[in-house]
Design an enzyme around this catalytic site. Structure first.
Site, PDB file in Angstrom:
ATOM      1  CG  LEU A   5      -3.089   8.417  -4.891  1.00 45.40           C
ATOM      2  CD1 LEU A   5      -3.043   7.642  -6.070  1.00 45.40           C
ATOM      3  CD2 LEU A   5      -4.248   8.106  -3.899  1.00 45.40           C
ATOM      4  CG  HIS A  39       5.761  12.622  -2.214  1.00 49.19           C
ATOM      5  ND1 HIS A  39       5.867  13.651  -3.204  1.00 49.19           N
ATOM      6  CD2 HIS A  39       5.100  13.272  -0.954  1.00 49.19           C
ATOM      7  CE1 HIS A  39       4.992  14.680  -2.779  1.00 49.19           C
ATOM      8  NE2 HIS A  39       4.606  14.515  -1.497  1.00 49.19           N
ATOM      9  N   GLY A  40       7.459   8.998  -4.221  1.00 52.14           N
ATOM     10  CA  GLY A  40       8.427   7.819  -4.111  1.00 52.14           C
ATOM     11  C   GLY A  40       9.708   8.397  -4.535  1.00 52.14           C
ATOM     12  CG  ASN A  41      13.000   6.363  -3.632  1.00 50.31           C
ATOM     13  OD1 ASN A  41      13.421   6.878  -2.945  1.00 50.31           O
ATOM     14  ND2 ASN A  41      13.199   5.079  -3.856  1.00 50.31           N
ATOM     15  N   GLY A  42      11.265   8.692  -7.222  1.00 49.00           N
ATOM     16  CA  GLY A  42      11.593   9.400  -8.620  1.00 49.00           C
ATOM     17  C   GLY A  42      10.602  10.507  -8.855  1.00 49.00           C
ATOM     18  CB  VAL A  66       1.240   8.372  -7.108  1.00 50.17           C
ATOM     19  CG1 VAL A  66       0.326   7.661  -7.948  1.00 50.17           C
ATOM     20  CG2 VAL A  66       2.758   7.815  -7.651  1.00 50.17           C
ATOM     21  CE  LYS A  84       6.567   6.846  -9.720  1.00 51.13           C
ATOM     22  NZ  LYS A  84       6.767   5.548  -9.512  1.00 51.13           N
ATOM     23  CG  ASP A 137      11.327  -0.559  -7.924  1.00 51.14           C
ATOM     24  OD1 ASP A 137      12.122  -0.769  -6.884  1.00 51.14           O
ATOM     25  OD2 ASP A 137      11.039   0.620  -8.138  1.00 51.14           O
TER      26      ASP A 137
HETATM   27  P1  ATP Z   1       9.380   4.075  -6.125  1.00 57.15           P
HETATM   28  O1  ATP Z   1       9.412   5.580  -6.345  1.00 57.15           O
HETATM   29  O2  ATP Z   1      10.920   3.661  -5.615  1.00 57.15           O
HETATM   30  O3  ATP Z   1       8.805   3.328  -6.868  1.00 57.15           O
HETATM   31  P2  ATP Z   1       7.166   4.136  -4.231  1.00 57.15           P
HETATM   32  O4  ATP Z   1       6.634   2.887  -5.150  1.00 57.15           O
HETATM   33  O5  ATP Z   1       7.096   4.250  -2.737  1.00 57.15           O
HETATM   34  O6  ATP Z   1       8.804   4.114  -4.612  1.00 57.15           O
HETATM   35  P3  ATP Z   1       5.702   5.928  -6.042  1.00 57.15           P
HETATM   36  O7  ATP Z   1       5.646   4.772  -7.065  1.00 57.15           O
HETATM   37  O8  ATP Z   1       5.911   7.148  -6.472  1.00 57.15           O
HETATM   38  O9  ATP Z   1       6.703   5.414  -4.820  1.00 57.15           O
HETATM   39  O10 ATP Z   1       4.154   5.890  -5.359  1.00 57.15           O
HETATM   40  C1  ATP Z   1       3.698   6.402  -4.284  1.00 57.15           C
HETATM   41  C2  ATP Z   1       2.420   5.826  -3.575  1.00 57.15           C
HETATM   42  O11 ATP Z   1       1.508   5.910  -4.664  1.00 57.15           O
HETATM   43  C3  ATP Z   1       2.846   4.387  -3.543  1.00 57.15           C
HETATM   44  O12 ATP Z   1       3.295   4.008  -2.193  1.00 57.15           O
HETATM   45  C4  ATP Z   1       1.208   4.031  -3.584  1.00 57.15           C
HETATM   46  O13 ATP Z   1       0.695   3.864  -2.380  1.00 57.15           O
HETATM   47  C5  ATP Z   1       0.647   4.892  -4.522  1.00 57.15           C
HETATM   48  N1  ATP Z   1       0.246   4.534  -5.594  1.00 57.15           N
HETATM   49  C6  ATP Z   1       0.810   4.546  -6.637  1.00 57.15           C
HETATM   50  N2  ATP Z   1       0.402   3.927  -7.825  1.00 57.15           N
HETATM   51  C7  ATP Z   1      -0.809   3.835  -7.524  1.00 57.15           C
HETATM   52  C8  ATP Z   1      -2.146   3.303  -8.331  1.00 57.15           C
HETATM   53  N3  ATP Z   1      -2.028   3.068  -9.465  1.00 57.15           N
HETATM   54  N4  ATP Z   1      -3.257   3.186  -7.553  1.00 57.15           N
HETATM   55  C9  ATP Z   1      -3.400   3.617  -6.219  1.00 57.15           C
HETATM   56  N5  ATP Z   1      -2.077   4.005  -5.425  1.00 57.15           N
HETATM   57  C10 ATP Z   1      -1.043   4.085  -6.147  1.00 57.15           C
HETATM   58 MG    MG Z   2       6.024   2.874  -7.066  1.00 55.96          MG
END
Ligand code: ATP
Ligand code: MG
Length: 427
Positions: free
Chosen positions: A163, A165-168, A171, A186, A274
């Site tokens: 779905l 990648h984030g900073n940490g 998903v 995640k 956040d």
């Molecule tokens: P950070 O790591 O700073 O939180 P982020 O929010 O962009 O940054 P992630 O939290 O790893 O990164 O999430 C990556 C992506 O996965 C998100 O941008 C979102 O599109 C998707 N995602 C996260 N959680 C869900 C969920 N519960 N259902 C559907 N998509 C999700």
């Molecule tokens: Mg996030």
């Protein structure tokens, strides 16, 4: 296709629908002539008539993958009806007769008290029969507790799709074989001691207590080697950061849900820390939920060690290392909504510490006022939780109309799908 369906709710009103109340004693069908006039309370009263012995406070329906969705308000009832209309339309297009809308009443009693029922039965038995049945009852209780509090393990998860990648971490969309439901998992790599792992797990426990329609449901978390997997509800519309220029009447309803979600977290003394568009999730039922709030200090600290760069949504006082409070979350609400509405222009303008300058004429006065209030440089000048709920922009859209968000999400997903097919040369 879905759009047609959703806007067809008036057609349903002329025909009416049948609601099937699923009770332990059998099914009860109830005809509703005018579904748009139906309120959550009407339905509760109907259920209580059918099940006078139980204390029913909510009910559930099943989505396309069999996940149970709880309905506790008029807003959630609307989302359920909107989802039901879309399935009816699909059934009709396939030449089938529409099935009744099935609902499953939900009582106040928690799973554990239900487990006590066999004991009540046992205690009413004759002493010799009691002793004979005791081992069987103990086994029954043991296995029902195991099932009720089933932990999610890596072996029971089938990863389906990346779905984002984030900073940490990363998903994934996944399927839980035992729970038979779709999850968002995640996965965060963490090189930490077993002691710290235990501390994170206990800090995450508060998530089991979070129960709000505006907060993502937490299912479970587990460590495998040096990575933690956090399993939550999957939102089929994804996060707000991938949507461009959200129309104000949709954004307004999203803002209401975000403010309600934050108010709920603040009432539990949890700061989000956040708030940003990628942590605001939407689904095709028109629900909006917050995710990734910082309940575990240890997890936040461990991720921060590998984090490089500045968070564009952080309040000025946080960037300059001062104290963090509710007001810093409020700043992040302001900058997030400004960004999603400005189509990512503003983010690269000026300093992150500067209050916003919104182009005149493009947005309503109440929206601009909401953003500028949230982004006052002095934290104390920003609205407090109550004032946020009372802001004219929030009040204007606090009508529980989930269908507006639902239709918009469905349309955007359809457009995205069409674009993908076009780029693959299918259309
Ligand atoms: P950070 O790591 O700073 O939180 P982020 O929010 O962009 O940054 P992630 O939290 O790893 O990164 O999430 C990556 C992506 O996965 C998100 O941008 C979102 O599109 C998707 N995602 C996260 N959680 C869900 C969920 N519960 N259902 C559907 N998509 C999700
Ligand atoms: Mg996030």
């Amino acid at each position: 296709m879905l759009l047609l369906v959703l806007s067809d709710s008036s057609a349903m009103d002329t025909e009416g629908i049948v609601i099937r109340i699923k009770t332990p004693g059998g099914d009860m069908d109830s005809a509703v002539d005018c579904p748009s006039l139906l309120s959550f309370n009407d339905l509760l009263v109907a259920i209580r008539d059918v099940m006078p012995e139980a204390t029913i406070t909510a009910f559930e329906y099943e989505d396309e993958v069999g996940d149970r969705i709880t309905v506790r308000s008029d807003e959630e009832l609307k989302a359920m009806l909107s989802y039901y209309y879309s399935t009816v339309m699909e059934q009709r297009m396939n030449g089938m007769l529409p099935e009744p809308l099935q609902i499953f009443p939900r009582g106040t009693c928690k799973p554990l008290p239900c487990c006590l029922w066999p004991w009540v039965l046992l205690l009413s038995l004759d002493i010799s029969v009691f002793l004979m049945c005791l081992p069987l009852f103990i086994l029954f209780i043991y296995f029902s507790c195991l099932l009720l509090f089933v932990q999610i393990n890596e072996q029971d998860i089938r990863y389906q799709e990346l779905l984002g990648h984030g900073n940490g971490g990363t998903v994934y969309k996944a399927y839980h074989l035992l729970g038979k439901r779709v999850l968002a998992v995640k996965v965060i790599p963490l090189d930490i001691t077993v002691e710290l792992q235990k501390q994170i797990m206990s800090e995450l426990e508060i998530l089991y207590k979070c129960d709000s329609p505006y907060i993502i449901t937490f299912y479970s978390a587990f460590f495998v080697e040096n990575r933690i997997s956090i399993c939550t509800e999957f939102m089929d519309g994804g996060s707000l950061d991938v949507y461009r220029s959200i129309p104000e009447h949709v954004l307004g309803r999203i803002a209401v849900a975000v403010v309600k979600g934050l108010t709920y977290l603040w009432s539990l003394k949890i700061l989000h820390r956040d708030v940003k568009p990628s942590n605001m999730l939407v689904n095709t039922r028109g629900q909006v939920k917050l995710c990734d709030f910082g309940v575990s200090t240890q997890l936040v600290n461990s991720i921060a060690k590998t984090y490089v760069g500045t968070n564009a949504y952080m309040a000025p006082e946080r960037i300059s290392g001062e104290q963090y409070g509710i007001h810093s979350d409020v700043w992040s609400v302001g900058i997030s909504f400004m960004e999603v509405n400005l189509n990512h222009i503003q983010k690269n303008q000026g300093s992150l510490m500067d209050p916003p300058v919104l182009p005149v004429g493009q947005f309503s006065e109440t929206f601009i006022h909401f953003i500028t209030q949230c982004m006052k440089k002095q934290p104390k000048e920003r609205p407090a939780p109550n004032n946020l709920m009372d802001h004219p922009f929030i009040m204007k859209y606090n009508d529980g109309n989930a269908e507006v968000v639902s239709m918009w999400v469905c349309r955007c997903l359809e457009e995205r799908r069409a674009q993908q097919l076009q780029s693959q040369g299918v259309m």
